[in-house]
Scaffold this motif. Structure first.
Motif, PDB file in Angstrom:
ATOM      1  N   ILE A  31       7.676  13.362 -18.224  1.00  0.00           N
ATOM      2  CA  ILE A  31       7.748  14.568 -17.418  1.00  0.00           C
ATOM      3  C   ILE A  31       8.860  14.403 -16.177  1.00  0.00           C
ATOM      4  O   ILE A  31       9.916  15.120 -15.957  1.00  0.00           O
ATOM      5  N   LEU A  32       9.005  12.975 -15.880  1.00  0.00           N
ATOM      6  CA  LEU A  32      10.171  12.668 -14.796  1.00  0.00           C
ATOM      7  C   LEU A  32      11.752  12.898 -15.549  1.00  0.00           C
ATOM      8  O   LEU A  32      12.351  13.292 -14.868  1.00  0.00           O
ATOM      9  N   PRO A  37      12.208  17.718 -16.993  1.00  0.00           N
ATOM     10  CA  PRO A  37      11.602  18.700 -16.114  1.00  0.00           C
ATOM     11  C   PRO A  37      10.976  19.836 -17.168  1.00  0.00           C
ATOM     12  O   PRO A  37       9.961  20.480 -16.944  1.00  0.00           O
ATOM     13  N   GLY A  42       7.806  19.089 -10.026  1.00  0.00           N
ATOM     14  CA  GLY A  42       6.935  19.635 -10.919  1.00  0.00           C
ATOM     15  C   GLY A  42       5.513  18.657 -11.034  1.00  0.00           C
ATOM     16  O   GLY A  42       4.665  19.000 -11.099  1.00  0.00           O
ATOM     17  N   LEU A  43       5.734  17.443 -11.027  1.00  0.00           N
ATOM     18  CA  LEU A  43       4.624  16.561 -10.966  1.00  0.00           C
ATOM     19  C   LEU A  43       3.722  16.865  -9.923  1.00  0.00           C
ATOM     20  O   LEU A  43       2.364  16.781 -10.134  1.00  0.00           O
ATOM     21  N   GLU A  44       4.135  16.999  -8.697  1.00  0.00           N
ATOM     22  CA  GLU A  44       3.481  17.237  -7.445  1.00  0.00           C
ATOM     23  C   GLU A  44       2.728  18.474  -7.571  1.00  0.00           C
ATOM     24  O   GLU A  44       1.474  18.769  -7.317  1.00  0.00           O
ATOM     25  N   PHE A  45       3.326  19.480  -8.201  1.00  0.00           N
ATOM     26  CA  PHE A  45       2.750  20.733  -8.772  1.00  0.00           C
ATOM     27  C   PHE A  45       1.510  20.499  -9.656  1.00  0.00           C
ATOM     28  O   PHE A  45       0.466  21.045  -9.471  1.00  0.00           O
ATOM     29  N   ILE A  46       1.913  19.773 -10.703  1.00  0.00           N
ATOM     30  CA  ILE A  46       0.660  19.492 -11.637  1.00  0.00           C
ATOM     31  C   ILE A  46      -0.423  18.764 -11.119  1.00  0.00           C
ATOM     32  O   ILE A  46      -1.540  19.154 -10.999  1.00  0.00           O
ATOM     33  N   ARG A  47      -0.217  18.157  -9.911  1.00  0.00           N
ATOM     34  CA  ARG A  47      -1.183  17.462  -9.228  1.00  0.00           C
ATOM     35  C   ARG A  47      -1.917  18.736  -8.296  1.00  0.00           C
ATOM     36  O   ARG A  47      -3.169  18.668  -8.501  1.00  0.00           O
ATOM     37  N   PRO A  75      12.018  17.049 -11.149  1.00  0.00           N
ATOM     38  CA  PRO A  75      10.705  16.739 -11.775  1.00  0.00           C
ATOM     39  C   PRO A  75       9.812  16.372 -11.076  1.00  0.00           C
ATOM     40  O   PRO A  75       8.285  16.338 -11.309  1.00  0.00           O
ATOM     41  N   GLU A  76      10.101  15.699  -9.867  1.00  0.00           N
ATOM     42  CA  GLU A  76       9.127  15.012  -8.944  1.00  0.00           C
ATOM     43  C   GLU A  76       8.265  16.120  -8.584  1.00  0.00           C
ATOM     44  O   GLU A  76       6.964  15.923  -8.308  1.00  0.00           O
ATOM     45  N   LYS A 129      10.007  28.247 -10.402  1.00  0.00           N
ATOM     46  CA  LYS A 129      10.465  27.604 -11.693  1.00  0.00           C
ATOM     47  C   LYS A 129      11.775  26.691 -11.618  1.00  0.00           C
ATOM     48  O   LYS A 129      11.793  25.619 -11.945  1.00  0.00           O
ATOM     49  N   ILE A 167       2.751  21.979 -17.382  1.00  0.00           N
ATOM     50  CA  ILE A 167       1.986  23.019 -16.677  1.00  0.00           C
ATOM     51  C   ILE A 167       1.430  24.142 -17.522  1.00  0.00           C
ATOM     52  O   ILE A 167       0.494  24.553 -16.970  1.00  0.00           O
ATOM     53  N   ILE A 207      11.235  23.524  -9.927  1.00  0.00           N
ATOM     54  CA  ILE A 207      10.467  22.435 -11.264  1.00  0.00           C
ATOM     55  C   ILE A 207      11.757  21.946 -11.852  1.00  0.00           C
ATOM     56  O   ILE A 207      11.863  20.840 -12.272  1.00  0.00           O
ATOM     57  N   LEU A 208      12.769  22.691 -12.310  1.00  0.00           N
ATOM     58  CA  LEU A 208      13.349  22.179 -13.341  1.00  0.00           C
ATOM     59  C   LEU A 208      14.724  21.373 -12.659  1.00  0.00           C
ATOM     60  O   LEU A 208      15.084  20.313 -13.007  1.00  0.00           O
ATOM     61  N   PHE A 246      -5.318  13.666 -14.391  1.00  0.00           N
ATOM     62  CA  PHE A 246      -3.659  13.137 -14.457  1.00  0.00           C
ATOM     63  C   PHE A 246      -3.125  13.584 -13.107  1.00  0.00           C
ATOM     64  O   PHE A 246      -3.218  14.420 -12.703  1.00  0.00           O
ATOM     65  N   TYR A 247      -2.457  12.374 -12.787  1.00  0.00           N
ATOM     66  CA  TYR A 247      -1.530  12.415 -11.365  1.00  0.00           C
ATOM     67  C   TYR A 247      -2.450  12.749 -10.348  1.00  0.00           C
ATOM     68  O   TYR A 247      -1.986  13.299  -9.069  1.00  0.00           O
ATOM     69  N   THR A 248      -4.008  12.777 -10.301  1.00  0.00           N
ATOM     70  CA  THR A 248      -4.789  13.116  -9.072  1.00  0.00           C
ATOM     71  C   THR A 248      -5.595  11.784  -9.214  1.00  0.00           C
ATOM     72  O   THR A 248      -4.986  10.522  -8.453  1.00  0.00           O
TER      73      THR A 248
END
Lengths: 231, 231
Positions: free
Chosen positions: B122-123, B126, A129-134, A126-127, A119, B133, A122-123, B92-94
């Motif tokens: 998001i960027l 975070p 975090g985005l990759e984790f979202i992906r 944020p990049e 966590k 998420i 991610i905080l 999203f983001y994929t």
DNA sequence: GATCAACAATGATATATGTCAATTTATATT
DNA sequence: AATATAAATTGACATATATCATTGTTGATC
């Protein structure tokens, strides 16, 4: 289970092959210091559905199956995990419970990172975090496919789907040797093991596959894809 | 379809009832300026599986169904969306494609936010990323439940699951009037409409539910839960 | 109110799939 | 090698579920 710190080679390998590669060098160093690895023998449970989710796990050697356990001893195998792949279940930042179990299919080494550290990453970034979202979304997309096949295809189609998954995604070859049992194949295809055996037999008789024990060879992938689409 | 900017009341309503509430005031103001709303009549498609995902959508009035379309005209209704709920699919983001279709079940107003703006949020924040998420993971957890029911429960259990979902999650009442057709109920329960009708009839004859046309009343929720667990 | 189209309901039938029991084969252990 | 244990296979059977054809019902439209 044999806990130890990670060798540097292993760690670099890991970090370049999953979402962790998007961390900064400092962050990687931080993770390197807090993570630990555990060896599991074939058949051992890495973690169990319903238990608290304390760590994000990733596999650096061997192979594991992710599966949902039902009340009636019926399992649904969702996916197989290979070295480099991360297991960050949907319990993260929700109820912090494991929503599936993971068991080693062969001798397997797993790395553990505390969820709080994850966590924190991610905080901080944020990049990341985005990759984790992906990463989570890709899982979700695969899931849609699985739901579609499970809901609307019958046995031939479902088992074809499983064989294509093993060939295309897991073993990257038309012939492969697996440690999966017939029960596992059935659990991947939402059917009983008896049915899985019968469908495999019919595929063999049609010349679509060869298989003896745990050696599989897909002779006619086109036919298998047709069965998946039509079945 | 009738495009217009959002009234302030509506916007505040939205933002307090979904993941957007975690934005800063400035960010909310930014979103307020770029978002737009569209009215859809009952039966109209809000977006279609396979098309590019250009926006995150959320519903501020009416109700919509999210469903996966199969090749053979067979649909799987995944969930119903009520005012305040956001639809941010796994594209999203994929691959930035829609992995399901959304259709209005009654006259429905939907808000659209460009995915680029969403990514920007998001960027910038975070914390917002983490909340997103969480939202995605909750969806994923529900999905596991659906897969479990679909794979291992038979018709009575699957339809019980659907009725409990409608009662507990959608309408928050033991009696409800719905615009869902029998086909929709079937698509939520992975069966044919004829089967859905027959199971409903058997539930009626057992005194578990009352239903005439689109008026449903659950008379015995305990029984329904037992059917879900055992069936 | 008549007509039409969509939806709902029902019965007969075919088929897919699970269950149970028995047997064979593979794998591990002594 | 002998034994025990787990896994794979097979067949007979029961049952869940889809399919198809038909009829009834509702709600909209002229």
């Amino acid at each position: 289970m044999n806990k130890k710190h990670i060798s540097e080679e292993n760690l670099n390998f890991d970090m370049s092959s999953n979402v962790l590669k998007f961390l900064s060098e400092e962050q990687k160093e931080y993770i390197r210091n807090i993570m630990f690895s555990v060896n599991f023998s074939k058949g051992e449970i890495i973690f169990k559905q319903g238990t608290p989710m304390l760590h994000i796990v990733f596999i650096i050697g061997g192979m594991a199956k992710i599966y949902i356990e039902d009340n009636n001893n019926k399992n649904i195998v969702i996916s197989l995990i290979k070295p480099g792949e991360i297991i960050g279940g949907p319990g993260f930042y929700t109820d912090y419970k494991h929503h599936f179990s993971v068991t080693a299919l062969e001798n397997t080494t797993a790395c553990f990172i505390e969820v709080a550290a994850f966590k924190k990453m991610i905080l901080e970034s944020p990049e990341f975090g985005l990759e984790f979202i992906r990463y989570r979304n890709i899982r979700h997309i695969n899931f849609y496919d699985k739901l579609r096949v499970t809901s609307h295809k019958q046995m031939n189609g479902r088992l074809a789907h499983t064989l294509l998954y093993l060939s295309d995604t897991v073993y990257h070859s038309n012939s492969f040797k697996t440690t999966l049992t017939r029960q596992d194949l059935a659990d991947m295809s939402s059917m009983t093991k008896e049915s899985a055996i019968r469908v495999l037999k019919s595929f063999k008789e049609s010349g679509i596959i060869e298989c003896q024990n745990n050696d599989f060879e897909i002779k006619n992938k086109t036919a298998l894809k047709n069965i998946l689409e039509s079945g």
